[in-house]
Motif scaffolding. Structure first.
Motif, PDB file in Angstrom:
ATOM      1  N   CYS A 152       0.814  -1.220   0.000  1.00  0.00           N
ATOM      2  CA  CYS A 152       0.000   0.000   0.000  1.00  0.00           C
ATOM      3  C   CYS A 152       0.848   1.271   0.000  1.00  0.00           C
ATOM      4  CB  CYS A 152      -0.933   0.009   1.201  1.00  0.00           C
ATOM      5  SG  CYS A 152      -2.035   1.446   1.210  1.00  0.00           S
ATOM      6  N   THR A 153       0.789   2.027  -1.092  1.00  0.00           N
ATOM      7  CA  THR A 153       1.551   3.270  -1.182  1.00  0.00           C
ATOM      8  C   THR A 153       0.904   4.392  -0.370  1.00  0.00           C
ATOM      9  OG1 THR A 153       0.377   3.750  -3.262  1.00  0.00           O
ATOM     10  CG2 THR A 153       2.557   2.735  -3.418  1.00  0.00           C
ATOM     11  N   GLU A 154      -0.395   4.300  -0.153  1.00  0.00           N
ATOM     12  CA  GLU A 154      -1.066   5.283   0.716  1.00  0.00           C
ATOM     13  C   GLU A 154      -0.545   5.126   2.139  1.00  0.00           C
ATOM     14  OE1 GLU A 154      -4.034   8.417   1.110  1.00  0.00           O
ATOM     15  OE2 GLU A 154      -2.927   7.509  -0.560  1.00  0.00           O
ATOM     16  N   GLY A 155      -0.412   3.886   2.582  1.00  0.00           N
ATOM     17  CA  GLY A 155       0.130   3.619   3.912  1.00  0.00           C
ATOM     18  C   GLY A 155       1.582   4.041   4.025  1.00  0.00           C
ATOM     19  N   ALA A 156       2.343   3.867   2.942  1.00  0.00           N
ATOM     20  CA  ALA A 156       3.745   4.298   2.933  1.00  0.00           C
ATOM     21  C   ALA A 156       3.835   5.802   3.156  1.00  0.00           C
ATOM     22  CB  ALA A 156       4.401   3.915   1.609  1.00  0.00           C
ATOM     23  N   LYS A 157       2.958   6.537   2.509  1.00  0.00           N
ATOM     24  CA  LYS A 157       2.944   7.999   2.647  1.00  0.00           C
ATOM     25  C   LYS A 157       2.650   8.411   4.086  1.00  0.00           C
ATOM     26  CE  LYS A 157      -0.648  10.118   1.039  1.00  0.00           C
ATOM     27  NZ  LYS A 157      -1.634  10.651   0.060  1.00  0.00           N
ATOM     28  N   TYR A 158       1.622   7.823   4.672  1.00  0.00           N
ATOM     29  CA  TYR A 158       1.288   8.138   6.063  1.00  0.00           C
ATOM     30  C   TYR A 158       2.403   7.701   7.009  1.00  0.00           C
ATOM     31  CZ  TYR A 158      -3.529   9.590   5.149  1.00  0.00           C
ATOM     32  OH  TYR A 158      -4.646  10.276   4.726  1.00  0.00           O
ATOM     33  N   GLY A 159       3.026   6.559   6.700  1.00  0.00           N
ATOM     34  CA  GLY A 159       4.100   6.053   7.551  1.00  0.00           C
ATOM     35  C   GLY A 159       5.302   6.981   7.570  1.00  0.00           C
ATOM     36  N   LEU A 160       5.694   7.475   6.411  1.00  0.00           N
ATOM     37  CA  LEU A 160       6.846   8.372   6.327  1.00  0.00           C
ATOM     38  C   LEU A 160       6.574   9.690   7.054  1.00  0.00           C
ATOM     39  CD1 LEU A 160       7.918   7.729   2.628  1.00  0.00           C
ATOM     40  CD2 LEU A 160       9.116   6.994   4.700  1.00  0.00           C
ATOM     41  N   PHE A 161       5.345  10.178   6.978  1.00  0.00           N
ATOM     42  CA  PHE A 161       4.996  11.416   7.661  1.00  0.00           C
ATOM     43  C   PHE A 161       4.975  11.240   9.183  1.00  0.00           C
ATOM     44  CE2 PHE A 161       4.174  13.536   3.800  1.00  0.00           C
ATOM     45  CZ  PHE A 161       3.926  14.872   4.066  1.00  0.00           C
ATOM     46  N   SER A 162       4.887   9.998   9.638  1.00  0.00           N
ATOM     47  CA  SER A 162       4.797   9.766  11.086  1.00  0.00           C
ATOM     48  C   SER A 162       6.159   9.500  11.732  1.00  0.00           C
ATOM     49  CB  SER A 162       3.857   8.590  11.369  1.00  0.00           C
ATOM     50  OG  SER A 162       4.393   7.378  10.887  1.00  0.00           O
ATOM     51  N   LEU A 163       7.229   9.577  10.958  1.00  0.00           N
ATOM     52  CA  LEU A 163       8.559   9.320  11.511  1.00  0.00           C
ATOM     53  C   LEU A 163       8.974  10.361  12.553  1.00  0.00           C
ATOM     54  CD1 LEU A 163      10.585   8.155   8.375  1.00  0.00           C
ATOM     55  CD2 LEU A 163      10.120   6.827  10.441  1.00  0.00           C
ATOM     56  N   THR A 164       8.362  11.539  12.506  1.00  0.00           N
ATOM     57  CA  THR A 164       8.718  12.600  13.455  1.00  0.00           C
ATOM     58  C   THR A 164       7.794  12.632  14.669  1.00  0.00           C
ATOM     59  OG1 THR A 164       7.302  14.208  12.326  1.00  0.00           O
ATOM     60  CG2 THR A 164       9.595  14.050  11.586  1.00  0.00           C
ATOM     61  N   ARG A 165       6.880  11.682  14.768  1.00  0.00           N
ATOM     62  CA  ARG A 165       5.840  11.716  15.801  1.00  0.00           C
ATOM     63  C   ARG A 165       6.405  11.982  17.201  1.00  0.00           C
ATOM     64  NH1 ARG A 165       3.701   5.609  15.301  1.00  0.00           N
ATOM     65  NH2 ARG A 165       4.496   5.849  13.215  1.00  0.00           N
ATOM     66  N   LEU A 166       5.717  12.846  17.928  1.00  0.00           N
ATOM     67  CA  LEU A 166       6.091  13.154  19.308  1.00  0.00           C
ATOM     68  C   LEU A 166       5.219  12.374  20.300  1.00  0.00           C
ATOM     69  CD1 LEU A 166       6.595  17.028  19.063  1.00  0.00           C
ATOM     70  CD2 LEU A 166       8.309  15.216  18.880  1.00  0.00           C
ATOM     71  N   PHE A 167       4.140  11.794  19.802  1.00  0.00           N
ATOM     72  CA  PHE A 167       3.267  10.952  20.615  1.00  0.00           C
ATOM     73  C   PHE A 167       3.211   9.574  19.962  1.00  0.00           C
ATOM     74  CE2 PHE A 167       1.986  15.244  21.425  1.00  0.00           C
ATOM     75  CZ  PHE A 167       1.611  15.271  22.754  1.00  0.00           C
ATOM     76  N   SER A 168       3.346   8.541  20.758  1.00  0.00           N
ATOM     77  CA  SER A 168       3.323   7.193  20.197  1.00  0.00           C
ATOM     78  C   SER A 168       3.141   6.157  21.307  1.00  0.00           C
ATOM     79  CB  SER A 168       4.613   6.915  19.417  1.00  0.00           C
ATOM     80  OG  SER A 168       4.493   5.706  18.679  1.00  0.00           O
ATOM     81  N   ILE A 169       3.222   4.893  20.927  1.00  0.00           N
ATOM     82  CA  ILE A 169       3.178   3.799  21.890  1.00  0.00           C
ATOM     83  C   ILE A 169       4.500   3.779  22.640  1.00  0.00           C
ATOM     84  CG2 ILE A 169       3.082   1.276  22.113  1.00  0.00           C
ATOM     85  CD1 ILE A 169       1.439   1.457  19.375  1.00  0.00           C
ATOM     86  N   LYS A 170       4.438   3.708  23.954  1.00  0.00           N
ATOM     87  CA  LYS A 170       5.667   3.671  24.739  1.00  0.00           C
ATOM     88  C   LYS A 170       5.622   2.500  25.721  1.00  0.00           C
ATOM     89  CE  LYS A 170       3.961   7.289  27.875  1.00  0.00           C
ATOM     90  NZ  LYS A 170       4.289   8.590  28.497  1.00  0.00           N
ATOM     91  N   ARG A 171       6.799   1.958  25.977  1.00  0.00           N
ATOM     92  CA  ARG A 171       6.924   0.782  26.841  1.00  0.00           C
ATOM     93  C   ARG A 171       7.735   1.136  28.076  1.00  0.00           C
ATOM     94  NH1 ARG A 171      10.372  -3.450  27.899  1.00  0.00           N
ATOM     95  NH2 ARG A 171      11.980  -2.403  26.672  1.00  0.00           N
ATOM     96  N   THR A 172       7.240   0.743  29.244  1.00  0.00           N
ATOM     97  CA  THR A 172       7.946   0.952  30.505  1.00  0.00           C
ATOM     98  C   THR A 172       8.695  -0.324  30.850  1.00  0.00           C
ATOM     99  OG1 THR A 172       6.215   2.469  31.261  1.00  0.00           O
ATOM    100  CG2 THR A 172       7.711   1.583  32.931  1.00  0.00           C
ATOM    101  N   ASP A 173       9.992  -0.262  30.755  1.00  0.00           N
ATOM    102  CA  ASP A 173      10.822  -1.455  30.908  1.00  0.00           C
ATOM    103  C   ASP A 173      10.647  -2.107  32.277  1.00  0.00           C
ATOM    104  OD1 ASP A 173      12.868  -3.200  29.779  1.00  0.00           O
ATOM    105  OD2 ASP A 173      14.170  -2.389  31.336  1.00  0.00           O
TER     106      ASP A 173
END
Length: 232
Positions: A152-173
């Protein structure tokens, strides 16, 4: 995997987007898609996990497949490392427009929005577009979101734009019990358990990893800032 309020909310969002597509809303929604795209710079890719009708269709097929197949197929880690680049390579080819006519056709077969539009308009690409969509839906019975993962190239576009995300899934070790359930639950085959947060272009923010996690406080969605993504 427990089906909690979070996933019920996501399912409601997917149903709404699918209904909007059926009634032709997507033809006049370019501004909304631009907003969703640029929102990815801060919050990551939510459209693919919460709105994409074809992604929803693949998930439904996956649920049906789960009735007969206990364990879904996943590409081995060593192979996934290479396969995940396929949709970005195709996207790059479309962007640089080598052999324009060929690449226009290529975009028509790798972007679900183009495929759906062709089918609805009964264009010359109708037959091949239909075969591609049906084929990937069948594969989705045994493999999570195959089209989203590798074509999916639409997903690729959204994925590349999200590389700078400041909010995301985070894991507490300190809270993680290393059960790897998050890795198994991820439909995009991301290795979540070995990192302190997810800033991966494949991530669609479906939050299935959070839902699957049995330990309170181990996984969540929140501010990650510009922290380096440390591996174990």
């Amino acid at each position: 995997m427990k089906f909690n309020k979070l996933q019920l909310t996501r399912l409601s969002s997917q149903i709404i987007f699918t209904i909007l597509m059926i009634f032709g809303f997507y033809h006049n929604a370019s501004l909304i898609f631009e907003i969703l795209l640029f929102a990815g710079l801060l919050f990551g890719n939510f459209f693919c996990g919460w709105g994409c009708p074809f992604g929803t269709a693949q998930e439904i097929m996956g649920k049906i497949g789960s009735l007969f197949i206990k364990k879904k197929l996943k590409a081995p880690r060593w192979l996934q490392r290479y396969l995940l680049f396929t949709r970005y390579i195709v996207f790059a080819l479309i962007i640089i427009r080598i052999a324009p006519l060929f690449l226009y056709d290529l975009n028509g077969y790798t972007n679900y929005l183009f495929i759906v539009q062709d089918i609805m308009e009964d264009s010359v690409q109708y037959a091949l577009g239909s075969v591609i969509m049906v084929s990937y839906l069948v594969i989705a019975l045994i493999f999570d979101r195959p089209f989203c993962n590798y074509l999916c190239t639409e997903g690729a576009k959204y994925g590349l734009f999200s590389l700078t995300r400041l909010f995301s899934i985070k894991r507490t070790d300190s809270a993680c019990i290393d059960c790897k359930l998050c890795d198994r639950a991820c439909p995009m085959n991301i290795n979540i358990s070995n990192h302190n947060h997810v800033r991966n272009p494949q991530c669609i923010n479906c939050l299935k990893c959070v839902t699957a996690c049995p330990k309170n406080g181990a996984l969540g969605y929140g501010f990650i800032g510009w922290k380096r993504n440390k591996a174990k």
